[in-house]
Design an enzyme around this catalytic site. Structure first.
Site, PDB file in Angstrom:
ATOM      1  CB  SER A 139     -11.863 -19.972 -28.979  1.00  0.00           C
ATOM      2  OG  SER A 139     -12.040 -21.537 -28.847  1.00  0.00           O
ATOM      3  CE1 TYR A 152     -16.723 -21.818 -31.113  1.00  0.00           C
ATOM      4  CE2 TYR A 152     -15.113 -22.714 -31.599  1.00  0.00           C
ATOM      5  CZ  TYR A 152     -16.514 -22.453 -30.665  1.00  0.00           C
ATOM      6  OH  TYR A 152     -15.455 -21.509 -29.641  1.00  0.00           O
TER       7      TYR A 152
END
Length: 245
Positions: A139, A152
């Site tokens: 990501s 995250y």
């Protein structure tokens, strides 16, 4: 797209929706033989019905190391080899660190980071034999951390670090390691956020830009996998044009 993927055996995790589903369908259209894993078996059955090629569906929980090993073993037993692994399974449970439900941290670490490690470790002996490819779906949060996304981001930074170390260990043996870092993608990932303020913020972000589609990320995965064996595309960063960070 060349025919370099025709007949190749690829295992895709988290294939029941979003990027994983789109990647599996794109690989099948390119002629790959698929093993797809996820916890939602009913959705995998639907995917297999829409794919033009052979698809083996697997009950897979990447947070469980034994499940990862069983899925890889089943794929190899069925097809006789493994040429590629796409580690896509992941969860994003964003929220501030203060007052957090730390069980959500455990879920993200076990799924996003350890799940990637477990599945890679199980698949690696087979990929070394086939001189195959590992694709890690990371990501932009693995590059830039932001408030509300600390854990995250930590998992995605971890995926990137693990992948670079792996690349250095296996590249001389012909195994390619690819990290794909998508920006904001229109998937159900943000719907799992339990913090109402963070969930609302994610919706506002999505509404503020032309988000990526899962098929856009699938195209990046196929591009990397379809390269000739002497070409390693080790990192692909793909953002929406409208995304600034």
């Amino acid at each position: 797209m060349s025919d370099s993927l025709h007949g190749k055996v690829v295992l895709v995790t988290g294939a029941s929706s979003g990027i994983g589903e789109a990647t599996a369908l794109a690989l099948s259209k390119a002629g790959a033989r698929l093993a797809v894993g996820a916890r939602r078996a009913d959705r995998l059955a639907g995917l297999a019905g829409r794919a033009p090629g052979e698809v083996l569906t697997l009950d897979l929980d990447v947070a469980d190391e034994a499940s990862c090993r069983a899925a890889v073993a089943a794929a190899v037993e069925h097809y006789g080899a493994l040429d590629g692994l796409v580690n896509n399974a992941g969860v994003m449970l964003s929220g501030p660190i203060a007052g957090a439900d730390t069980s959500e941290w455990t879920t993200m670490v076990r799924t996003n980071l350890l799940g990637t490690m477990f599945t890679t470790h199980a698949a690696l002996p087979h990929l070394l034999r086939s001189k195959g490819t590992v694709v890690q779906i990371s990501s932009t949060s693995g590059r830039v951390a932001s408030a509300g996304g600390g854990v995250y981001s930590a998992t995605k930074f971890g995926v990137n670090a693990f992948s670079e170390a792996l690349r250095q260990e296996v590249t001389a043996q012909g195994v390619r390691v690819v990290v794909v870092e998508p920006g904001f993608v229109a998937t159900e990932l943000t719907s799992h956020i339990s913090d109402p303020a963070m969930r609302a913020m994610a919706r506002r972000m999505a509404d503020s830009m032309r988000t990526l589609r899962p098929e856009d990320v699938a195209g990046a995965v196929l591009y990397a996998l379809a390269q000739p064996g002497h070409v390693a595309v080790n990192e692909i960063l793909v953002r929406p044009t409208d995304q600034t960070v």
